[in-house]
Design a protein around this motif. Structure first.
Motif, PDB file in Angstrom:
ATOM      1  N   MET A  63       2.535  12.888 -15.099  1.00 57.32           N
ATOM      2  CA  MET A  63       2.530  13.961 -14.126  1.00 57.32           C
ATOM      3  C   MET A  63       2.703  13.398 -12.714  1.00 57.32           C
ATOM      4  SD  MET A  63      -0.307  16.973 -13.595  1.00 57.32           S
ATOM      5  CE  MET A  63      -0.124  17.466 -15.300  1.00 57.32           C
ATOM      6  N   GLY A  64       3.633  13.965 -11.984  1.00 56.83           N
ATOM      7  CA  GLY A  64       3.902  13.510 -10.631  1.00 56.83           C
ATOM      8  C   GLY A  64       5.038  12.521 -10.525  1.00 56.83           C
ATOM      9  N   ALA A  65       5.460  11.951 -11.657  1.00 52.96           N
ATOM     10  CA  ALA A  65       6.576  11.000 -11.671  1.00 52.96           C
ATOM     11  C   ALA A  65       7.847  11.721 -12.104  1.00 52.96           C
ATOM     12  CB  ALA A  65       6.286   9.832 -12.601  1.00 52.96           C
ATOM     13  N   ASP A  66       9.001  11.183 -11.733  1.00 53.28           N
ATOM     14  CA  ASP A  66      10.250  11.823 -12.129  1.00 53.28           C
ATOM     15  C   ASP A  66      10.958  11.101 -13.262  1.00 53.28           C
ATOM     16  OD1 ASP A  66      11.066   9.572 -10.828  1.00 53.28           O
ATOM     17  OD2 ASP A  66      12.358  10.577  -9.366  1.00 53.28           O
ATOM     18  N   ARG A  67      10.411   9.973 -13.698  1.00 56.44           N
ATOM     19  CA  ARG A  67      10.997   9.249 -14.806  1.00 56.44           C
ATOM     20  C   ARG A  67       9.934   8.365 -15.441  1.00 56.44           C
ATOM     21  NH1 ARG A  67      14.187   3.933 -12.624  1.00 56.44           N
ATOM     22  NH2 ARG A  67      12.493   3.147 -11.320  1.00 56.44           N
ATOM     23  N   ALA A  68      10.197   7.886 -16.631  1.00 60.00           N
ATOM     24  CA  ALA A  68       9.316   6.930 -17.309  1.00 60.00           C
ATOM     25  C   ALA A  68      10.175   5.786 -17.842  1.00 60.00           C
ATOM     26  CB  ALA A  68       8.563   7.599 -18.448  1.00 60.00           C
ATOM     27  N   VAL A  69       9.565   4.611 -17.967  1.00 55.53           N
ATOM     28  CA  VAL A  69      10.283   3.445 -18.464  1.00 55.53           C
ATOM     29  C   VAL A  69       9.481   2.797 -19.591  1.00 55.53           C
ATOM     30  CG1 VAL A  69      11.214   1.157 -17.932  1.00 55.53           C
ATOM     31  CG2 VAL A  69      11.398   2.997 -16.242  1.00 55.53           C
ATOM     32  N   ILE A  70      10.172   2.520 -20.702  1.00 56.09           N
ATOM     33  CA  ILE A  70       9.603   1.770 -21.821  1.00 56.09           C
ATOM     34  C   ILE A  70      10.407   0.484 -21.953  1.00 56.09           C
ATOM     35  CG2 ILE A  70       8.958   1.799 -24.258  1.00 56.09           C
ATOM     36  CD1 ILE A  70       9.429   4.845 -24.228  1.00 56.09           C
ATOM     37  N   GLN A  81      15.205 -10.376 -28.082  1.00 55.54           N
ATOM     38  CA  GLN A  81      15.921  -9.370 -27.307  1.00 55.54           C
ATOM     39  C   GLN A  81      14.945  -8.577 -26.438  1.00 55.54           C
ATOM     40  OE1 GLN A  81      19.631  -7.635 -29.081  1.00 55.54           O
ATOM     41  NE2 GLN A  81      18.445  -7.780 -30.963  1.00 55.54           N
ATOM     42  N   LEU A  82      15.461  -8.100 -25.319  1.00 55.83           N
ATOM     43  CA  LEU A  82      14.684  -7.265 -24.407  1.00 55.83           C
ATOM     44  C   LEU A  82      15.352  -5.904 -24.356  1.00 55.83           C
ATOM     45  CD1 LEU A  82      12.347  -7.155 -22.324  1.00 55.83           C
ATOM     46  CD2 LEU A  82      14.051  -7.727 -20.574  1.00 55.83           C
ATOM     47  N   VAL A  83      14.615  -4.864 -24.737  1.00 55.32           N
ATOM     48  CA  VAL A  83      15.163  -3.503 -24.742  1.00 55.32           C
ATOM     49  C   VAL A  83      14.420  -2.658 -23.720  1.00 55.32           C
ATOM     50  CG1 VAL A  83      15.950  -3.575 -27.127  1.00 55.32           C
ATOM     51  CG2 VAL A  83      13.641  -2.826 -26.647  1.00 55.32           C
ATOM     52  N   GLU A  84      15.148  -1.757 -23.094  1.00 61.01           N
ATOM     53  CA  GLU A  84      14.545  -0.922 -22.053  1.00 61.01           C
ATOM     54  C   GLU A  84      15.167   0.463 -22.080  1.00 61.01           C
ATOM     55  OE1 GLU A  84      14.743  -0.745 -17.234  1.00 61.01           O
ATOM     56  OE2 GLU A  84      14.254  -2.694 -18.126  1.00 61.01           O
ATOM     57  N   LEU A  85      14.315   1.471 -21.985  1.00 63.01           N
ATOM     58  CA  LEU A  85      14.770   2.859 -21.897  1.00 63.01           C
ATOM     59  C   LEU A  85      14.140   3.520 -20.685  1.00 63.01           C
ATOM     60  CD1 LEU A  85      14.758   4.420 -25.483  1.00 63.01           C
ATOM     61  CD2 LEU A  85      16.642   4.470 -23.847  1.00 63.01           C
ATOM     62  N   GLU A  86      14.962   4.183 -19.919  1.00 60.84           N
ATOM     63  CA  GLU A  86      14.492   4.989 -18.789  1.00 60.84           C
ATOM     64  C   GLU A  86      14.646   6.454 -19.173  1.00 60.84           C
ATOM     65  OE1 GLU A  86      15.663   4.013 -14.598  1.00 60.84           O
ATOM     66  OE2 GLU A  86      16.623   5.993 -14.751  1.00 60.84           O
ATOM     67  N   LEU A  87      13.536   7.171 -19.218  1.00 64.20           N
ATOM     68  CA  LEU A  87      13.543   8.578 -19.625  1.00 64.20           C
ATOM     69  C   LEU A  87      13.643   9.450 -18.386  1.00 64.20           C
ATOM     70  CD1 LEU A  87      10.702   8.502 -22.316  1.00 64.20           C
ATOM     71  CD2 LEU A  87      13.081   7.775 -22.503  1.00 64.20           C
ATOM     72  N   ASN A  88      14.673  10.294 -18.367  1.00 65.78           N
ATOM     73  CA  ASN A  88      14.936  11.156 -17.212  1.00 65.78           C
ATOM     74  C   ASN A  88      15.052  12.600 -17.671  1.00 65.78           C
ATOM     75  OD1 ASN A  88      15.407   8.985 -15.136  1.00 65.78           O
ATOM     76  ND2 ASN A  88      17.036   8.449 -16.573  1.00 65.78           N
ATOM     77  N   PRO A  89      13.946  13.326 -17.793  1.00 67.69           N
ATOM     78  CA  PRO A  89      14.014  14.707 -18.283  1.00 67.69           C
ATOM     79  C   PRO A  89      14.981  15.549 -17.452  1.00 67.69           C
ATOM     80  CG  PRO A  89      11.746  13.975 -18.194  1.00 67.69           C
ATOM     81  CD  PRO A  89      12.567  12.908 -17.510  1.00 67.69           C
ATOM     82  N   GLY A  90      15.846  16.274 -18.141  1.00 64.73           N
ATOM     83  CA  GLY A  90      16.824  17.104 -17.466  1.00 64.73           C
ATOM     84  C   GLY A  90      18.090  16.360 -17.097  1.00 64.73           C
ATOM     85  N   ARG A  91      18.073  15.045 -17.235  1.00 55.62           N
ATOM     86  CA  ARG A  91      19.243  14.217 -16.957  1.00 55.62           C
ATOM     87  C   ARG A  91      19.429  13.227 -18.107  1.00 55.62           C
ATOM     88  NH1 ARG A  91      17.674  11.007 -12.543  1.00 55.62           N
ATOM     89  NH2 ARG A  91      15.509  11.646 -12.949  1.00 55.62           N
ATOM     90  N   ALA A  92      20.505  12.480 -18.064  1.00 56.09           N
ATOM     91  CA  ALA A  92      20.770  11.521 -19.122  1.00 56.09           C
ATOM     92  C   ALA A  92      19.801  10.348 -19.040  1.00 56.09           C
ATOM     93  CB  ALA A  92      22.210  11.014 -19.022  1.00 56.09           C
ATOM     94  N   ASN A  93      19.255   9.951 -20.190  1.00 55.45           N
ATOM     95  CA  ASN A  93      18.437   8.745 -20.228  1.00 55.45           C
ATOM     96  C   ASN A  93      19.340   7.524 -20.069  1.00 55.45           C
ATOM     97  OD1 ASN A  93      16.191  10.324 -20.665  1.00 55.45           O
ATOM     98  ND2 ASN A  93      16.150  10.000 -22.876  1.00 55.45           N
ATOM     99  N   ARG A  94      18.738   6.420 -19.603  1.00 51.43           N
ATOM    100  CA  ARG A  94      19.498   5.199 -19.372  1.00 51.43           C
ATOM    101  C   ARG A  94      18.903   4.058 -20.192  1.00 51.43           C
ATOM    102  NH1 ARG A  94      19.651   4.474 -13.005  1.00 51.43           N
ATOM    103  NH2 ARG A  94      21.038   2.740 -13.608  1.00 51.43           N
TER     104      ARG A  94
END
Length: 372
Positions: A63-70, A81-94
């Motif tokens: 809550m209060g953030a506009d994205r999350a990163v795993i 390997q290093l994997v990363e996901l950026e979650l952007n609700p309403g927009r494309a994840n990266r």
């Protein structure tokens, strides 16, 4: 395969979390609502690009953030390997893989492989067909990550076809001008083509799971089987892609009048079901609570055995499962999963973790993860 480091930023309740892991059993223990499940949910998300708890990404962002990163560091044999996901609700994840951003989220599929046991698994037996379709499709994609593209194509075509049918149905009901349905034949071909590929993979999967599920059920609940798995849809037997394509195309043609009347696609993998049986009876509606739990566990164990046979051993995730089981099933499940390369367990109290799964332990309290 195992995760050596998990990093979260603005994911669920965590503004930040850094967790060092390794092979063996790792338990996250703490009262409910403190963030235990959020940790293993993040690992599962990297494996499936979805949550086992919610259907959209919005609840995953603090809550209060506009994205999350795993972010996770993963070891498979000698490969790191290093994997990363950026979650952007309403927009494309990266996505990023080994710090390269030239990848799509679905390109990460297969880098992390998990089999997750959770209280929600009871829906596999007692829930709607959609729960079982999701189970099949996630496992299909775990076996062959390229199928993520086939699933996406099918969903895209289905959406377009449904939109056209809905417009036609609305026009008929309100006496307006008829909708041009000349493109429906083209959509039928596209739907049948991607649907045949998805259906073929599901049928092959069900065939592979049958003996493994029966064996797993006997291990969890001796003498309670046999277990039956029956695929129910336009086709129920393994066939060539072209044969399945023709079957789907013929079925779509047969129900077209009803589809135009109702405004929805009535045939295809999105309407199919996996019927589970215990003995001669369907499990849904007939199996007891304990039998349903045993069957759900058997499906997950069968999934684990299948993935382990075909590729890197998956990470086993047991999310608050043991509190739901009686003593016999608890001990049997613990003995079966204990040899796994990496096992992640969540529990409200230490007593919920069977002795055979004793290993490293983290205390989780108010979003803090501390090694004991």
């Amino acid at each position: 395969m195992h995760v050596t480091h998990l990093s979260l930023a603005d994911f669920r309740s965590y503004a930040r979390a850094e967790v060092e892991l390794g092979p063996g059993v790792w338990s996250f223990v703490g009262p409910n609502g403190q963030g235990k499940t959020n940790l293993v949910e993040a690992v599962g998300y990297l494996a499936t690009l979805g949550s086992h708890r919610v259907s959209s990404d919005a609840p995953l962002v603090r809550m209060g953030a506009d994205r999350a990163v795993i972010r996770a560091a993963v070891v498979e044999g000698e490969r790191r390997q290093l994997v990363e996901l950026e979650l952007n609700p309403g927009r494309a994840n990266r996505a990023r893989l080994n710090r390269s951003s030239q990848v799509r989220p679905r390109d990460l599929l297969g880098v992390v492989r998990t089999v997750l046991f959770a209280p929600e698994d009871l829906h596999l037996v007692k829930g709607d067909p959609g729960e079982r379709r999701r189970f099949l499709d996630e496992l299909v994609t775990a076996r062959a990550p390229r199928l993520a593209g086939v699933r996406a194509d099918y969903e895209r075509v289905l959406k377009q076809r449904n939109s056209l049918l809905k417009s036609a149905a609305m026009a008929r009901r309100h006496g307006g001008r008829g909708v041009d349905l000349s493109t429906l034949d083209v959509w039928d071909q596209h739907l049948a083509r991607s649907g045949a590929e998805l259906l073929a993979q599901r049928l092959l999967l069900v065939d592979a799971l049958r003996p493994l599920a029966d064996k797993a059920y006997e291990a969890v609940a001796p003498g309670g089987g046999p277990v039956g798995l029956e695929y129910r849809g336009a086709a129920a037997e393994v066939a060539s892609r072209e044969e399945l394509y023709e079957l789907l195309l013929g079925a779509l043609n047969e129900v077209r009048p009803q589809e135009i009347e109702r405004g929805v696609t009535l045939v295809g993998p999105h309407r199919d079901d996996l019927v589970l049986r215990l003995g001669q009876l369907p499990a849904k509606g007939y199996a007891s609570h304990g039998e349903s739990w045993s069957l759900a566990l058997a499906l997950r164990l069968a999934s684990y055995d299948l993935l382990k046979e075909e590729g890197p051993e998956p990470v086993l995730v047991l999310d608050d499962v043991f509190a739901e089981l009686d003593a016999r099933r608890r001990e049997r499940l613990a003995e079966l999963v204990a040899p796994g390369e990496q096992v992640l367990v969540t529990a409200a109290v230490p007593q919920d973790v069977p002795d055979v799964l004793s290993g490293a332990r983290f205390a989780v309290t108010e979003g803090r993860v501390e090694r004991e």
